[in-house]
Scaffold this motif. Structure first.
Motif, PDB file in Angstrom:
ATOM      1  N   PHE A   1      16.788  19.330  -1.184  1.00 57.27           N
ATOM      2  CA  PHE A   1      18.180  18.913  -1.394  1.00 57.27           C
ATOM      3  C   PHE A   1      18.717  19.455  -2.725  1.00 57.27           C
ATOM      4  N   GLY A   2      18.325  20.685  -3.049  1.00 54.25           N
ATOM      5  CA  GLY A   2      18.802  21.318  -4.268  1.00 54.25           C
ATOM      6  C   GLY A   2      18.104  20.884  -5.538  1.00 54.25           C
ATOM      7  N   VAL A   3      17.107  19.996  -5.415  1.00 52.67           N
ATOM      8  CA  VAL A   3      16.389  19.482  -6.588  1.00 52.67           C
ATOM      9  C   VAL A   3      14.985  20.060  -6.598  1.00 52.67           C
ATOM     10  N   HIS A   4      14.556  20.558  -7.781  1.00 53.21           N
ATOM     11  CA  HIS A   4      13.194  21.091  -7.883  1.00 53.21           C
ATOM     12  C   HIS A   4      12.195  19.938  -7.915  1.00 53.21           C
ATOM     13  N   ILE A   5      11.136  20.055  -7.128  1.00 52.74           N
ATOM     14  CA  ILE A   5      10.052  19.085  -7.143  1.00 52.74           C
ATOM     15  C   ILE A   5       8.757  19.827  -7.464  1.00 52.74           C
ATOM     16  N   ASN A   6       7.697  19.090  -7.776  1.00 50.46           N
ATOM     17  CA  ASN A   6       6.410  19.749  -7.979  1.00 50.46           C
ATOM     18  C   ASN A   6       5.544  19.576  -6.742  1.00 50.46           C
ATOM     19  N   ALA A   7       4.435  20.285  -6.698  1.00 55.92           N
ATOM     20  CA  ALA A   7       3.582  20.269  -5.509  1.00 55.92           C
ATOM     21  C   ALA A   7       3.076  18.871  -5.192  1.00 55.92           C
ATOM     22  N   ALA A   8       2.742  18.093  -6.229  1.00 54.91           N
ATOM     23  CA  ALA A   8       2.213  16.741  -6.007  1.00 54.91           C
ATOM     24  C   ALA A   8       3.201  15.855  -5.264  1.00 54.91           C
ATOM     25  N   THR A   9       4.486  16.066  -5.475  1.00 51.48           N
ATOM     26  CA  THR A   9       5.513  15.221  -4.838  1.00 51.48           C
ATOM     27  C   THR A   9       5.465  15.326  -3.322  1.00 51.48           C
TER      28      THR A   9
ATOM     29  N   ILE B   1       0.835  -1.198   0.000  1.00 54.03           N
ATOM     30  CA  ILE B   1       0.000   0.000   0.000  1.00 54.03           C
ATOM     31  C   ILE B   1       0.873   1.253   0.000  1.00 54.03           C
ATOM     32  N   ASN B   2       1.859   1.281   0.874  1.00 49.64           N
ATOM     33  CA  ASN B   2       2.666   2.486   1.029  1.00 49.64           C
ATOM     34  C   ASN B   2       3.697   2.665  -0.072  1.00 49.64           C
ATOM     35  N   LEU B   3       4.136   1.553  -0.688  1.00 49.17           N
ATOM     36  CA  LEU B   3       5.007   1.694  -1.863  1.00 49.17           C
ATOM     37  C   LEU B   3       4.247   2.379  -2.994  1.00 49.17           C
ATOM     38  N   GLY B   4       3.008   1.925  -3.235  1.00 52.56           N
ATOM     39  CA  GLY B   4       2.191   2.574  -4.252  1.00 52.56           C
ATOM     40  C   GLY B   4       1.924   4.032  -3.914  1.00 52.56           C
ATOM     41  N   ALA B   5       1.621   4.293  -2.640  1.00 51.43           N
ATOM     42  CA  ALA B   5       1.319   5.659  -2.198  1.00 51.43           C
ATOM     43  C   ALA B   5       2.545   6.569  -2.294  1.00 51.43           C
ATOM     44  N   PHE B   6       3.739   6.009  -2.136  1.00 49.90           N
ATOM     45  CA  PHE B   6       4.968   6.806  -2.185  1.00 49.90           C
ATOM     46  C   PHE B   6       5.340   7.188  -3.620  1.00 49.90           C
ATOM     47  N   PHE B   7       5.324   6.213  -4.527  1.00 50.45           N
ATOM     48  CA  PHE B   7       5.781   6.479  -5.890  1.00 50.45           C
ATOM     49  C   PHE B   7       4.751   7.209  -6.744  1.00 50.45           C
ATOM     50  N   ALA B   8       3.447   7.033  -6.433  1.00 45.25           N
ATOM     51  CA  ALA B   8       2.400   7.602  -7.285  1.00 45.25           C
ATOM     52  C   ALA B   8       2.482   9.123  -7.421  1.00 45.25           C
ATOM     53  N   PRO B   9       2.557   9.887  -6.324  1.00 45.41           N
ATOM     54  CA  PRO B   9       2.601  11.350  -6.488  1.00 45.41           C
ATOM     55  C   PRO B   9       3.827  11.815  -7.274  1.00 45.41           C
ATOM     56  N   ILE B  10       4.931  11.095  -7.133  1.00 47.74           N
ATOM     57  CA  ILE B  10       6.150  11.478  -7.846  1.00 47.74           C
ATOM     58  C   ILE B  10       5.964  11.291  -9.346  1.00 47.74           C
ATOM     59  N   VAL B  11       5.489  10.099  -9.735  1.00 50.19           N
ATOM     60  CA  VAL B  11       5.339   9.774 -11.158  1.00 50.19           C
ATOM     61  C   VAL B  11       4.196  10.568 -11.784  1.00 50.19           C
ATOM     62  N   VAL B  12       3.020  10.502 -11.169  1.00 52.86           N
ATOM     63  CA  VAL B  12       1.851  11.186 -11.726  1.00 52.86           C
ATOM     64  C   VAL B  12       2.058  12.698 -11.701  1.00 52.86           C
ATOM     65  N   GLY B  13       2.632  13.215 -10.612  1.00 54.15           N
ATOM     66  CA  GLY B  13       2.886  14.645 -10.529  1.00 54.15           C
ATOM     67  C   GLY B  13       3.846  15.129 -11.601  1.00 54.15           C
ATOM     68  N   TRP B  14       4.889  14.321 -11.886  1.00 51.46           N
ATOM     69  CA  TRP B  14       5.859  14.691 -12.923  1.00 51.46           C
ATOM     70  C   TRP B  14       5.199  14.707 -14.299  1.00 51.46           C
ATOM     71  N   LEU B  15       4.376  13.687 -14.583  1.00 47.56           N
ATOM     72  CA  LEU B  15       3.712  13.609 -15.879  1.00 47.56           C
ATOM     73  C   LEU B  15       2.696  14.743 -16.058  1.00 47.56           C
ATOM     74  N   ALA B  16       2.025  15.111 -14.959  1.00 47.66           N
ATOM     75  CA  ALA B  16       0.988  16.148 -15.039  1.00 47.66           C
ATOM     76  C   ALA B  16       1.565  17.560 -15.017  1.00 47.66           C
ATOM     77  N   ASP B  17       2.857  17.698 -14.716  1.00 48.39           N
ATOM     78  CA  ASP B  17       3.473  19.018 -14.622  1.00 48.39           C
ATOM     79  C   ASP B  17       3.368  19.742 -15.974  1.00 48.39           C
ATOM     80  N   GLY B  18       3.172  21.034 -15.932  1.00 45.29           N
ATOM     81  CA  GLY B  18       2.990  21.794 -17.160  1.00 45.29           C
ATOM     82  C   GLY B  18       1.584  21.696 -17.705  1.00 45.29           C
ATOM     83  N   ASP B  19       0.623  21.497 -16.790  1.00 46.35           N
ATOM     84  CA  ASP B  19      -0.805  21.433 -17.146  1.00 46.35           C
ATOM     85  C   ASP B  19      -1.144  20.229 -18.026  1.00 46.35           C
ATOM     86  N   ARG B  20      -0.343  19.166 -17.915  1.00 49.64           N
ATOM     87  CA  ARG B  20      -0.648  17.941 -18.670  1.00 49.64           C
ATOM     88  C   ARG B  20      -1.461  16.993 -17.778  1.00 49.64           C
TER      89      ARG B  20
END
Length: 498
Positions: A324-332, A160-179
């Motif tokens: 840590f010096g890396v840009h992330i999006n809000a979903a992350t 459950i938590n593996l899915g919950a951890f990776f989902a915002p990172i992947v989905v948020g990255w794909l959706a970035d830029g109004d996609r």
């Protein structure tokens, strides 16, 4: 154990069927948390940004009602599996409907119809899948094998938590830029992968969940389907009349749904406590104690589940999204919570075992309320600083860390104490009541977003923080009385399965 069973393929020492259910749940949670990580910001984005153009307050209310209905429909979902389909088919059809819901949301059109249709399908599908896949995990083990079953649920919880951890990172990255619809597509692919694994791994389940536990007779089945059909028709007619009057709005709809959800536990507790139902005095006493624990839990979830709305908007609008010096999006930022849960679950499990009976259930609930209250005091300070410009994202890291301390004090014992305090006549039904506390909290929490229209963000966070802390202190003050009503003894902690 037979020689044949000894040489069977295993999943970390457990039946291989657990691997099938582990993967299915992991991908289902990937789709659920992936959508949740971008839903509010998508709804509040302007049409020029390919969003729905709702206000942040309305988007917060919609996300709250959406989360509330997800937990509410677990009750009819469990009934359908027990009486009609059986857990295995319920999980399959639930996953299929969820996948169709995400596909609907992924359709890149300007009309909002497919969005609302998608959310409705996801709610319905989750009601079938979520409660029944946990039932199947338990049935993989002999009834007397409690130790391995608990360990199996711990592995399942990791999925459950593996899915919950990776989902915002992947989905948020794909959706970035109004996609946005690309992010919704990733959630659909995730559920499709989980469904494919479930179908391919069916043979490893060895018939678990194939048949309903208490199947209806043909006559009762016809009667049940007729009642469901009439109820559905009634809802459609009422909605059609409401829309025809010209008074229907999304805001009003969320308020009505919230009121309906609030009425469910009121009616249910009233039914149990005012009727005889052959309850003993001890059972009636325990139910009175449970009412207060239920209210405490609802207040906790009211704040805790503002993460995908109010806290997400704060991340988007008021934080410097650099980690840590890396840009992330809000979903992350929605990945912070499951990360901390995976880190601290073994710590808290060990802690509760060591403390044993010295810490009671009301005290654990009180601690959880104080923790979630403190997290919102931190949010109030961060919101005050944000009035002068963007603040560090580490403020949100601290907020989620404090909140996880609260969740691990309340969520693991929620089902346990519900089962312990339930009257014999309502044993099965009461387990679903715990999830209604989450439903009530989510629905009310979504409506609190409207307070932003009349008060500043620092005042908003402070008000909710004080509400939780006062409730926690009150629970502490009445711990002795509640323990007397409950006749409490120590229950071993088990991992939460949200």
């Amino acid at each position: 154990m037979t020689t044949h069973e000894t040489h069977e393929r295993t999943f970390f020492g457990h039946p291989w069927g657990l691997a099938t259910l582990f993967g299915t749940e992991m991908w289902e949670r990937f789709s659920w948390y992936g959508l949740r990580a971008i839903l509010a910001t998508f709804m509040a984005a302007s049409p020029a940004q390919h969003g729905l153009g709702l206000s942040e307050q309305t988007a917060t209310a919609v996300v709250g009602v959406y989360g509330a209905l997800i937990y509410l429909v677990a009750l009819p979902g469990g009934w359908i599996a027990d009486r009609l389909l059986g857990p295995r088919r319920s999980v399959f059809w639930g996953g299929f409907v969820i996948m169709c819901g995400h596909i609907s949301m992924a359709v890149p059109v300007t009309s909002s119809f497919f969005v609302w249709l998608g959310l409705a399908l996801i709610i319905a599908g989750t009601g079938l899948l979520k409660p029944n896949i946990s039932v199947m995990v338990g049935k993989l083990y002999p009834e007397e094998d409690d130790g391995r079953r608990d360990a199996g649920f711990s592995l399942f919880y990791l999925g459950i938590n593996l899915g919950a951890f990776f989902a915002p990172i992947v989905v948020g990255w794909l959706a970035d830029g109004d996609r946005w619809h690309l992010g919704f597509s990733a959630a659909a692919v995730g559920m499709a992968l989980g469904l494919a694994q479930y179908v391919l791994g069916r043979k490893h389940l060895r018939g678990v969940g194939d048949e309903p536990n208490m199947p209806l007779t043909p006559e009762h089945r016809r009667r049940a389907l007729r009642h469901v059909g009439l109820a559905a028709l009634g809802v459609v007619v009422v909605m059609a009349i409401w829309v025809a009057t010209g008074t229907f709005t999304i805001d009003r709809f969320t308020v009505v749904v919230t009121l309906v959800i609030l009425a469910v536990p009121v009616v249910y507790f009233g039914y149990i406590l005012t009727g005889s139902h052959d309850l003993t005095e001890d059972e009636r006493s325990r139910m009175k104690a449970y009412v207060w624990l239920f209210v405490a839990a609802a207040i906790f979830w009211m704040l805790y589940d503002l993460a995908p709305s109010k806290l997400l908007f704060f991340a988007q609008n008021h934080t410097d999204l650099t980690l840590f010096g890396v840009h992330i999006n809000a979903a992350t930022t929605q990945s912070f919570n499951p990360l901390f849960i995976m880190i601290f679950v073994p710590v808290f499990a060990t802690l509760w075992v060591k403390l044993g009976r010295r810490v009671s259930t009301p005290q654990k609930f009180a601690f959880a309320l104080v923790m979630v209250g403190l997290s919102f005091l931190v949010m109030a300070l961060a919101a005050t600083l944000a009035q002068g410009g963007r603040v560090s994202v580490w403020w949100l890291v601290l907020v989620y860390l404090i909140q996880v301390f609260g969740e691990l004090s309340l969520s693991p014992v929620g089902l346990s104490v519900t089962s312990k305090l339930a009257p014999q006549a309502f044993k099965g039904q009461m387990l679903g009541l715990w999830f209604i506390s989450i439903s009530v909290g989510d629905a009310i929490g979504g409506q609190t977003g409207r307070l932003s229209n009349v008060m500043s963000d620092p005042a908003y966070y402070t008000l909710l923080a004080l509400m939780a802390i006062v409730a926690g202190i009150a629970l502490l003050m009445f711990t002795r009385k509640l323990r007397h009503l409950m006749s409490e003894h120590h229950e071993p902690a088990t991992p939460p399965t949200r």
